[in-house]
Write an enzyme that holds these catalytic residues in place. Structure first.
Site, mmCIF file in Angstrom:
data_model
loop_
_atom_site.group_PDB
_atom_site.id
_atom_site.type_symbol
_atom_site.label_atom_id
_atom_site.label_comp_id
_atom_site.label_asym_id
_atom_site.label_seq_id
_atom_site.Cartn_x
_atom_site.Cartn_y
_atom_site.Cartn_z
ATOM 1 N N GLU A 151 34.975 7.934 42.943
ATOM 2 C CA GLU A 151 36.389 7.462 43.116
ATOM 3 C C GLU A 151 37.255 7.967 43.750
ATOM 4 O O GLU A 151 36.669 8.693 44.913
ATOM 5 C CB GLU A 151 36.685 7.950 41.342
ATOM 6 N N GLN A 208 35.858 18.187 34.984
ATOM 7 C CA GLN A 208 35.209 16.848 34.079
ATOM 8 C C GLN A 208 34.515 16.695 35.562
ATOM 9 O O GLN A 208 35.088 17.176 36.800
ATOM 10 C CB GLN A 208 36.119 15.656 34.340
ATOM 11 N N HIS A 263 35.990 18.143 39.188
ATOM 12 C CA HIS A 263 37.652 17.564 39.137
ATOM 13 C C HIS A 263 38.383 17.408 37.851
ATOM 14 O O HIS A 263 38.148 17.864 37.182
ATOM 15 C CB HIS A 263 37.575 16.575 40.475
ATOM 16 N N HIS A 289 31.526 13.348 36.980
ATOM 17 C CA HIS A 289 31.048 12.270 37.166
ATOM 18 C C HIS A 289 29.462 11.771 37.193
ATOM 19 O O HIS A 289 29.330 12.343 37.945
ATOM 20 C CB HIS A 289 32.016 11.055 37.302
ATOM 21 N N ARG A 325 33.275 16.297 30.392
ATOM 22 C CA ARG A 325 34.165 17.139 29.684
ATOM 23 C C ARG A 325 33.105 18.327 30.411
ATOM 24 O O ARG A 325 32.581 18.324 29.503
ATOM 25 C CB ARG A 325 35.330 17.095 29.322
#
Length: 317
Positions: A115, A96, A173, A98, A193
Site C-alpha cells: 500500500e 501492524q 507500520h 501485512h 496486529r
C-alpha cells in the site's frame, strides 16, 4: 456507452477514528466516527454503489457483470485489484504488518497487501511508525513483544502535508494520531496486529493481536530497498507517487485543464482531495468536488478535467 461513474463511499467506524471526513469532506453518516471512507471497493465487506446516470444505485459488482471485466482491464484479474480509502486517525492505529501474496493466498485465500499513503493533512507533531529501528532483528522484536517493550523498537517519523509513504508487504507500520490521508492499496484486508497500546474494544476486551502471523511475515527493508520497489515499473517524476507492480499513482494540482486517458490495460480511479471542477468526456460533463470518487472504465480513451483541484489518479498499469 461507457463513461466516468461517481461512487458512493463505504464508511467504517473504528475505535481510533475521527470526525474530519464528516466536517471537511461532507461525508454523510450516522456513525459516531468515520475512521475509513472506502472510495473504491469491490468486496463482500464493502461495496460501492453508483451515483447518477443509467447505473444509479447498482453496486460496482453488478456494474462489472453488466459491462464485463474489460472495464477493469484486458488482463484477467483474480480479484478486483485495488482498494482506495480516506483515513482519519484521531488516535493511533495499531502497530501492524501485512503479508505478501504468497502468504496471504496460502493462509487467508486473499492477496497480500502492498500500500501507499499520501498525507492530506497532519497536526503539528504528528508521527507515524515506519518500520523497525535500524539494526532491530525479527528475533529482537519478538522478544520486545513478549517484554511489553514494542514501542522502544519502532522507527517513528514526523509527517506533514504532501508526504508520501510506500509500505511494501512485510513492513511494520502504524498511522499516528492527527493524520488525515489517502490510502491506495491492493484489494486485501489482511492485517496482523502486533501491538495496540493495550486498548479495549467495544466488547470490553483487549483487541485481538496476531503476533505469530506478524512475525512470520515481517521484512525490515532499508529506505533504498523500499524506493526500488516503489518505482519498480517506471521512473520517478514530479507527479508520480508510486509505480510498482500493483499500482501506479499520480497526484495532479490542476489550475486549468488536465487531459487523462485510459487504455485497455487499466481503469483509472479519480479521487478529489480539494477544489471544484468538471470531468468532461464525450461532450458530457460530470461535477467533481472535494471528497468525490470516480471510476473511469478501461479503454474509453481521452477525458478532461477542468477547474482548480487537487486529484489523485490511480491505475493498475
Amino acid at each position: 456507452m461507457l463513461k466516468p461513474i461517481k461512487l458512493n463511499p463505504v464508511f467504517k467506524e473504528i475505535i481510533w477514528g475521527g470526525s474530519r471526513l464528516k466536517s471537511e469532506y461532507n461525508k454523510k453518516s450516522d456513525l459516531n466516527n468515520i475512521a475509513e471512507s472506502w472510495e473504491l471497493t469491490v468486496r463482500p465487506d464493502g461495496m460501492n454503489t453508483i451515483v447518477g446516470g443509467e447505473f444509479d444505485g447498482i453496486t460496482m459488482e453488478e456494474y462489472i457483470k453488466i459491462n464485463g471485466e474489460s472495464v477493469i482491464s484486458n488482463q484477467k484479474q483474480p480479484f478486483f485489484p485495488l482498494l482506495i480509502k480516506f483515513i482519519d486517525a484521531e488516535d493511533n492505529l495499531s502497530v501492524q504488518v501485512h503479508p505478501d501474496d504468497e502468504y496471504g493466498l496460502k493462509n487467508a485465500n486473499s492477496l497480500g497487501k502492498t500500500e501507499m499513503w499520501y498525507i492530506i493533512d497532519a497536526k503539528p507533531g504528528a508521527q507515524l511508525v515506519y518500520g523497525l529501528k535500524d539494526g532491530v532483528s525479527n528475533e529482537e522484536f519478538a522478544q520486545a513483544i513478549k517484554d511489553g517493550k514494542v514501542e522502544e523498537k519502532l522507527n517513528y517519523v514526523s509527517v506533514k502535508k504532501d508526504d508520501v509513504f510506500f509500505i511494501p508487504s512485510g513492513l511494520v507500520h502504524a498511522i499516528g494520531s492527527g493524520i488525515l490521508l489517502a490510502e491506495i492499496q491492493q484489494n486485501s484486508n489482511i492485517t496482523y496486529r502486533v501491538y495496540d497500546y493495550n486498548r479495549i474494544g467495544k466488547d470490553g476486551k483487549p483487541r485481538e493481536l496476531h503476533v505469530n502471523d506478524a512475525l512470520n511475515v515481517i521484512v525490515n527493508r532499508s529506505p533504498e530497498e523500499i524506493e526500488k520497489i516503489q518505482f519498480s515499473t517506471n521512473v520517478k517524476n514530479t507527479n508520480t507517487l508510486a509505480s510498482c507492480e500493483y499500482f501506479t499513482v499520480e497526484k495532479h494540482n490542476i489550475s486549468d485543464i488536465y487531459i487523462g486517458f485510459t487504455d485497455e490495460e487499466s481503469f483509472a480511479s479519480l479521487l478529489c482531495l480539494d477544489g471544484n471542477g468538471t470531468i468532461i468526456y464525450n461532450n458530457e460533463e460530470f461535477a467533481l468536488s472535494k471528497g468525490d470518487s470516480y471510476f473511469i472504465p478501461a479503454g474509453i480513451g481521452e477525458f478532461k478535467i477542468t477547474g482548480k483541484l487537487e486529484v489523485i489518479i490511480s491505475k493498475i498499469k
